[in-house]
Design an enzyme around this catalytic site. Structure first.
Site, mmCIF file in Angstrom:
data_model
loop_
_atom_site.group_PDB
_atom_site.id
_atom_site.type_symbol
_atom_site.label_atom_id
_atom_site.label_comp_id
_atom_site.label_asym_id
_atom_site.label_seq_id
_atom_site.Cartn_x
_atom_site.Cartn_y
_atom_site.Cartn_z
ATOM 1 C CD GLU A 212 12.398 12.287 1.270
ATOM 2 O OE1 GLU A 212 13.247 11.444 1.666
ATOM 3 O OE2 GLU A 212 12.015 12.355 0.090
ATOM 4 N N GLY A 267 8.699 -2.220 1.654
ATOM 5 C CA GLY A 267 8.179 -1.048 2.371
ATOM 6 C C GLY A 267 6.666 -0.941 2.319
ATOM 7 C CD GLU A 353 7.027 2.635 -4.153
ATOM 8 O OE1 GLU A 353 7.961 3.439 -4.188
ATOM 9 O OE2 GLU A 353 6.418 2.341 -3.105
ATOM 10 C CE LYS A 512 14.303 7.394 -2.863
ATOM 11 N NZ LYS A 512 14.604 6.122 -2.214
HETATM 12 C C1 G6Q Z 1 7.964 1.102 -0.543
HETATM 13 C C2 G6Q Z 1 9.029 1.955 -0.977
HETATM 14 C C3 G6Q Z 1 9.106 3.304 -0.306
HETATM 15 C C4 G6Q Z 1 9.757 3.280 1.067
HETATM 16 C C5 G6Q Z 1 10.113 4.713 1.464
HETATM 17 C C6 G6Q Z 1 10.709 4.809 2.828
HETATM 18 O O1 G6Q Z 1 7.776 -0.010 -0.939
HETATM 19 O O2 G6Q Z 1 10.213 1.274 -0.938
HETATM 20 O O3 G6Q Z 1 7.854 3.913 -0.194
HETATM 21 O O4 G6Q Z 1 8.924 2.696 2.004
HETATM 22 O O5 G6Q Z 1 10.997 5.247 0.516
HETATM 23 O O6 G6Q Z 1 11.857 4.030 2.920
HETATM 24 P P1 G6Q Z 1 12.520 3.744 4.318
HETATM 25 O O7 G6Q Z 1 11.549 2.972 5.129
HETATM 26 O O8 G6Q Z 1 13.760 2.973 4.009
HETATM 27 O O9 G6Q Z 1 12.808 5.080 4.945
#
Ligand code: G6Q
Length: 552
Positions: A212, A267, A353, A512
């Site tokens: 995305e 993340g 999550e 995904k």
């Molecule tokens: C958070 C998750 C997820 C992640 C997104 C974006 O803990 O891992 O929300 O932050 O999928 O990932 P990227 O920062 O790698 O694009």
């Protein structure tokens, strides 16, 4: 790993919860004048009143015993020491190092990470200063007016929530925009209002592989280059935040314009890292450092306060009491403060999550419930929508009411009404309105006989609906930092007690993978994957619509 459900404190909790589920909270207050004071606590500028819960001293004592029996204190030590507690990814979990004061020593694999953290922070601050002071210029020499953060999940929710919450501290010269979804409507709607010559894009992705984000970043880059006419524009209008320098470089962003972080930052725990760049740009270095300091103050409280006086521990244990003891499947977060309007969405990711897991760290299936559904939006709006269910529905919904005393932009008139509603809801849910009270009220309105009798059951409020009240003196960078860290640690405590890994997220992978397969099928009718009949029919339906659109 001892099975949680075999611990004596767990069994005691279940039987106490079964009894206390039916406690009359009004009566509990009437018979115990010290209850309100005993069940409240203030730390890091946050007052927590947890007296309106189905608890008594014995139940609380047992919950603290349960926490100790699961080794919570040792697990907390491991968290702060950088042990690889994210076992399925073999990683430390050290968002706390991102807000540790310069000069602290926190080691990962024998290397002190604090100097690296401070270096990146200093680079971010210098960059932000230049943008804010008008020294960082776009290709044609104009200053930056608009910042577009392109990121999703943890690379979006935290910065977006914090920038909304801290609007009163934001630069009046900068407009912030957040692009997360691959629904191109969002990007198009933002770009159509922007001048490329004064726009700065932050591509925020820990992995720099997220479909995305990269799709949006490529489209934004094309838009910029088309408008400004040269590839060289990218260097002036794009920066990246990532752990993946190679991919950033391959995308065409000079790594001199990249701000890094580390794989020990999850993340959803990353707003304190370079992922917080939009926050820093918006509120400036001093305020960003205050945000970090507020979180650090909560870290210290969590580490040092006895469990009985520990805000995150108390919130976590109350949650476990409702989830596991009383079958609550959801938790409402109800901020009575408009700047905090994105907090429920942020906490939804943080909690769901992290603790939406059904397998323990030792690979065995849990035999108890774990993380609840987190939901909510600003409480005053909720009152006019879903609060009906909270008052008279059949679900048990524990609630965190979050209020802010001082609301500088709001008039005293507005603020008094807001806070009156905030307090009234906690009281109404707990006290309810008993049948005799309803009857008396209807009589006083002149109703009698059948008319009165028919109305009575509909107007009764059972009460005994539990809530926590959290009150901040003011919403500042510092208090926001403390509030977020409070919830981070609450999530940690619950995960530690349930014996799950709060720091991986394998559950998002399957969708995904399948999306990649289906994407190929949507693009090429010659590819027919193996799916169930429902998915096959839907793929066919969508493919036809997309083909039709392409022909037009
Ligand atoms: C958070 C998750 C997820 C992640 C997104 C974006 O803990 O891992 O929300 O932050 O999928 O990932 P990227 O920062 O790698 O694009």
């Amino acid at each position: 790993m001892t099975a949680l459900s075999t611990l004596p404190a767990w069994q005691t909790m279940l039987s106490q919860a079964a009894q206390l589920k039916h406690i009359d909270l009004r009566q509990a207050f009437a018979s115990d004048p010290g209850r309100a004071e005993r069940y409240s606590l203030k730390a890091c500028g946050i007052l927590l009143d947890y007296a309106k819960n189905h608890i008594d001293d014995a139940a609380l004592a047992n919950l603290f015993a349960l926490a100790r029996a699961t080794g919570l204190e040792a697990k907390r030590t491991q968290l702060f020491a950088g042990a690889p507690i994210n076992a399925t990814e073999g990683r430390a979990v050290l968002h706390t190092a991102l807000r540790a004061p310069a000069g602290s020593v926190i080691e990962v694999d024998g290397v002190n990470v604090v100097p690296q953290v401070q270096d990146v922070l200093a680079r971010m601050a210098r960059f932000a200063d230049k943008v804010r002071n008008g020294q960082w210029l776009g290709l044609d020499g104009r200053t930056i007016t608009d910042i577009v953060n392109i990121g999703i999940g943890g690379s979006d929710l935290g910065p977006f929530m914090a920038c909304e919450a801290l609007k009163d501290f934001g630069s009046p010269h900068l407009n912030l925009h957040f692009i997360s979804t691959v629904d191109g409507w969002q990007l198009a709607t933002v770009l159509e209002k922007l001048d490329p010559a004064t726009t700065l894009f932050i591509v925020a992705s820990k992995t720099f592989t997220t479909q995305e984000t990269l799709t949006n970043a490529r489209a934004a880059r094309q838009w910029l280059v088309n408008a400004l006419g040269v590839e060289a524009a990218v260097a002036k209008h794009f920066v990246a935040v990532s752990t993946n320098a190679e991919a950033v470089s391959a995308f065409g962003i000079d790594t001199a314009n990249m701000f890094g972080f580390w794989n020990w930052v999850g993340g959803r725990y990353s707003l304190w890292s370079a992922i917080g760049l939009p926050i820093l740009l918006y509120i400036g270095e001093a305020n960003f450092r205050a945000l970090l300091a507020g979180a650090h103050a909560m870290d210290q409280h969590f580490q040092a306060a006895p469990l009985e006086q520990n805000l995150p521990v108390i919130l976590a244990l109350l949650g476990i009491f409702y989830i596991n003891g009383m079958g609550a499947a959801t938790q409402l977060v109800s901020p009575y403060n408009q700047p905090l309007h994105r907090l429920p969405a942020y906490l939804q990711q943080l909690d769901m999550e992290s603790n939406g897991k059904s397998v323990r760290l030792d690979g065995k299936q849990v035999d108890y419930h774990t993380g609840p559904v987190i939901w909510g939006e600003p409480g005053i709006n909720g009152q006019h929508a879903y609060y009906q269910l909270l008052h008279q529905g059949t679900e048990l919904v524990p609630i965190d009411f979050i209020g802010v005393l001082d609301n500088p932009k709001s008039s005293i008139e507005h603020n008094t009404i807001l806070l009156a509603n905030f307090l009234a809801q906690t009281e109404a849910l707990m006290c309810g309105k008993h049948e005799a009270e309803v009857r008396a009220e209807l009589k006083a309105q002149g109703l009698t006989g059948d008319v009165l009798e028919q109305l009575v059951p509909h107007k009764v409020f059972g009460g005994n609906r539990p809530s926590n009240t959290l009150l901040l003196d003011q919403l500042t960078p510092s208090s926001l930092g403390s509030l977020i860290a409070l919830y981070e640690h609450k999530v940690f405590v619950q995960g530690a007690i349930w014996g799950i890994n709060s720091y991986d997220q394998w559950g998002v992978e399957l969708g995904k993978q399948l999306a990649r397969t289906i994407e190929a099928e949507l693009r090429d009718p010659a590819i027919n994957g193996v799916h169930d009949a429902s998915t096959n029919r839907l793929i066919d339906y969508v493919r036809k619509a997309l083909n039709q659109k392409q022909k037009c």
